[in-house]
Every structure is written in structure tokens, then in C-alpha cells.
Design a protein around this motif. Structure first.
Motif, PDB file in Angstrom:
ATOM      1  N   ILE A   1      43.721 -97.696  57.118  1.00  0.00           N
ATOM      2  CA  ILE A   1      44.578 -96.879  56.552  1.00  0.00           C
ATOM      3  C   ILE A   1      44.769 -96.377  55.145  1.00  0.00           C
ATOM      4  N   ALA A   2      44.487 -95.052  54.741  1.00  0.00           N
ATOM      5  CA  ALA A   2      45.271 -95.102  53.424  1.00  0.00           C
ATOM      6  C   ALA A   2      46.541 -93.604  53.306  1.00  0.00           C
ATOM      7  N   ILE A   3      46.913 -93.306  52.655  1.00  0.00           N
ATOM      8  CA  ILE A   3      48.543 -93.059  53.043  1.00  0.00           C
ATOM      9  C   ILE A   3      48.575 -92.447  51.265  1.00  0.00           C
TER      10      ILE A   3
ATOM     11  N   VAL B   1      50.873 -84.434  44.746  1.00  0.00           N
ATOM     12  CA  VAL B   1      49.461 -85.473  45.657  1.00  0.00           C
ATOM     13  C   VAL B   1      49.677 -86.880  44.880  1.00  0.00           C
ATOM     14  N   LYS B   2      49.820 -87.559  45.870  1.00  0.00           N
ATOM     15  CA  LYS B   2      49.858 -88.874  45.280  1.00  0.00           C
ATOM     16  C   LYS B   2      48.752 -89.566  46.468  1.00  0.00           C
ATOM     17  N   MET B   3      48.470 -90.998  45.965  1.00  0.00           N
ATOM     18  CA  MET B   3      47.757 -92.485  47.109  1.00  0.00           C
ATOM     19  C   MET B   3      49.045 -92.981  47.003  1.00  0.00           C
TER      20      MET B   3
ATOM     21  N   GLU C   1      38.492 -87.026  50.561  1.00  0.00           N
ATOM     22  CA  GLU C   1      37.629 -87.712  50.095  1.00  0.00           C
ATOM     23  C   GLU C   1      37.444 -89.060  50.432  1.00  0.00           C
ATOM     24  N   GLU C   2      38.863 -89.295  50.146  1.00  0.00           N
ATOM     25  CA  GLU C   2      39.417 -91.149  50.925  1.00  0.00           C
ATOM     26  C   GLU C   2      38.181 -91.154  51.917  1.00  0.00           C
ATOM     27  N   ALA C   3      38.465 -90.541  52.995  1.00  0.00           N
ATOM     28  CA  ALA C   3      38.220 -91.185  54.863  1.00  0.00           C
ATOM     29  C   ALA C   3      36.415 -90.881  54.357  1.00  0.00           C
ATOM     30  N   THR C   4      35.834 -90.287  53.241  1.00  0.00           N
ATOM     31  CA  THR C   4      34.302 -90.086  52.889  1.00  0.00           C
ATOM     32  C   THR C   4      33.936 -91.833  52.246  1.00  0.00           C
ATOM     33  N   GLU C   5      34.680 -91.645  51.392  1.00  0.00           N
ATOM     34  CA  GLU C   5      33.871 -92.741  50.764  1.00  0.00           C
ATOM     35  C   GLU C   5      34.628 -94.362  51.017  1.00  0.00           C
ATOM     36  N   HIS C   6      35.638 -94.208  52.540  1.00  0.00           N
ATOM     37  CA  HIS C   6      35.376 -95.531  53.478  1.00  0.00           C
ATOM     38  C   HIS C   6      35.046 -95.437  54.472  1.00  0.00           C
ATOM     39  N   TYR C   7      33.688 -94.121  54.584  1.00  0.00           N
ATOM     40  CA  TYR C   7      33.187 -93.599  56.273  1.00  0.00           C
ATOM     41  C   TYR C   7      33.242 -94.801  56.845  1.00  0.00           C
TER      42      TYR C   7
ATOM     43  N   LYS D   1      34.500 -79.238  55.106  1.00  0.00           N
ATOM     44  CA  LYS D   1      34.440 -80.695  54.904  1.00  0.00           C
ATOM     45  C   LYS D   1      34.014 -81.020  56.462  1.00  0.00           C
ATOM     46  N   LYS D   2      34.118 -80.460  57.530  1.00  0.00           N
ATOM     47  CA  LYS D   2      34.386 -80.829  59.155  1.00  0.00           C
ATOM     48  C   LYS D   2      32.873 -81.711  59.289  1.00  0.00           C
ATOM     49  N   GLU D   3      32.009 -81.333  58.457  1.00  0.00           N
ATOM     50  CA  GLU D   3      29.955 -81.260  58.696  1.00  0.00           C
ATOM     51  C   GLU D   3      29.608 -82.731  57.925  1.00  0.00           C
ATOM     52  N   SER D   4      30.933 -83.634  57.278  1.00  0.00           N
ATOM     53  CA  SER D   4      30.777 -84.497  56.946  1.00  0.00           C
ATOM     54  C   SER D   4      31.187 -85.918  58.013  1.00  0.00           C
TER      55      SER D   4
END
Length: 212
Positions: free
Chosen positions: A25-27, A34-36, A73-79, A112-115
């Protein structure tokens, strides 16, 4: 508001209890800026994740579009290949900074959903709540949508209901129903009015169907 943010905290902490230690999980927060808040973290470190959730607060403007970009971007990096890769957006839908229109957000999600990353929306609040926007975003993001207005509903949605819809088994599913006019005099479609499709579009694969 405090009523909404407290529901989010309760709901997300409940959800953590039902996840596997190997899930991640990332939040990302988007209230004011916008902040990680938490980088991708294994659920086996549940206390760290829950601590971050309990620090959430509501203030300032709402940059939903920018937050969504960062989340993809975060979800794609940790796909995780073959895994369930998903953004869960908690919001009242009242975006008012940056990309905020429904059309603009849908364009972003469609791109983005194509990712392979899907989008689910958890809606909170009343008054300025944008129910139709939340459903449209989830629909275009190959995901699902839940409305939560009390603690019991948060626990119900995030303990039970969400798990039955997080794993997509069929994409772009279409079906037609024809009623026998001798038996059915009239009918209504409730909750799916914005997904109706012309009969000739059922054989057109470029027309987006639903997810099951």
C-alpha cells in the motif's frame, strides 16, 4: 470535514486487517497539496500503515487530478505482474484545483487504465457530494464504486463487499435483456442508467462494456 475523514480512517484501517502480509500500500494525500504520505509498504508492517492513516486530516483545496496522476505513477512503478494493481480513491468528488472536470478526469483515466492499473472509488459525505462523478470515474477506470455515509457502511463495504469486486474476472462484458411484453408491462433501470447501450453497439468492440 471531520465526519468524512474519520470514516475514511475507520474504513481503511478495517481494510488493512483483511489484506495479506505480501500486499503493498502507498498513500497519497491531495488536501491543499499533493503529497506522498506513505511510499509503497508491505502490509506485514500494518502498524506503520495504520499510523499514517490515523494522521490524515482534511484542509485546503482538492487537487484530485494531480493526485490521480501520482497514484497511477506509483502503482505502475510497483506493478505486480499477474497481481491486483489498483488505485482506491477516497473522496467526496468535489475536486476544485487543477484537472477537476469530469471530462478531464475521464480522459486521464482512459489513458492510464491501459497500464493494467484499475481504479475504485470510495465516496464519502453529503451536501456537495458528487455521486454521478464518482460512478463515472470508477466505470471508466475499469473499477467499482461504493458510497459510505456511516461507520457501519464503511465496515460493511471494506470488510466484505469490496473483496468480491476487487478481482476482475471479465472485462468489457455486455449483455442484453429482453422482457416478454405479455408478462412485463414496464421496467426501470436503477443504478445503471449511464451505462445503457444502443442495440447496434453490442457487436462493436470499441464500445466500452462493464467489468465483472
Amino acid at each position: 470535514g471531520s465526519d468524512r475523514i474519520d470514516l475514511i480512517k475507520t474504513g481503511l484501517c478495517t481494510m488493512i486487517d483483511y489484506m495479506k502480509p505480501t500486499d503493498r500500500i502507498a498513500i497519497i494525500t491531495y488536501s491543499g497539496e499533493v503529497k506522498m504520505l506513505l511510499e509503497s509498504t508491505l502490509v506485514k508492517d500494518a502498524s506503520k500503515i495504520k499510523s499514517a492513516i490515523k494522521k490524515l486530516n482534511a484542509n485546503g483545496s482538492t487537487a484530485g487530478g494531480a493526485a490521480m496522476k501520482m497514484a497511477y505513477e506509483e502503482a505502475t512503478e510497483h506493478y505486480i505482474k499477474g497481481g491486483n494493481n489498483r488505485i482506491i480513491m477516497c473522496t467526496d468528488g468535489d475536486f476544485n484545483l487543477g484537472t477537476s472536470s469530469e471530462a478531464g478526469l475521464i480522459d486521464l483515466i482512459e489513458e492510464k487504465k491501459e497500464s493494467g492499473v484499475f481504479l475504485s472509488c470510495l465516496g464519502f459525505g453529503t451536501g456537495n457530494y458528487k455521486d454521478d462523478k464518482m460512478e463515472a470515474l470508477a466505470d471508466h477506470g475499469n473499477g467499482n464504486y461504493f458510497y459510505i455515509d456511516c461507520t457501519a457502511e464503511a465496515e460493511k463495504a471494506l470488510e466484505n463487499e469490496i473483496w468480491s469486486t476487487l478481482y476482475t474476472v471479465a472485462k468489457d462484458t455486455k449483455f442484453q435483456v429482453e422482457f416478454n411484453p405479455e408478462t412485463v408491462a414496464a421496467y426501470r433501470i436503477i443504478g445503471y442508467e449511464n451505462r445503457q447501450m444502443a442495440a447496434e453497439d453490442f457487436s462493436d468492440d470499441t464500445k466500452d462494456g462493464g467489468e465483472v
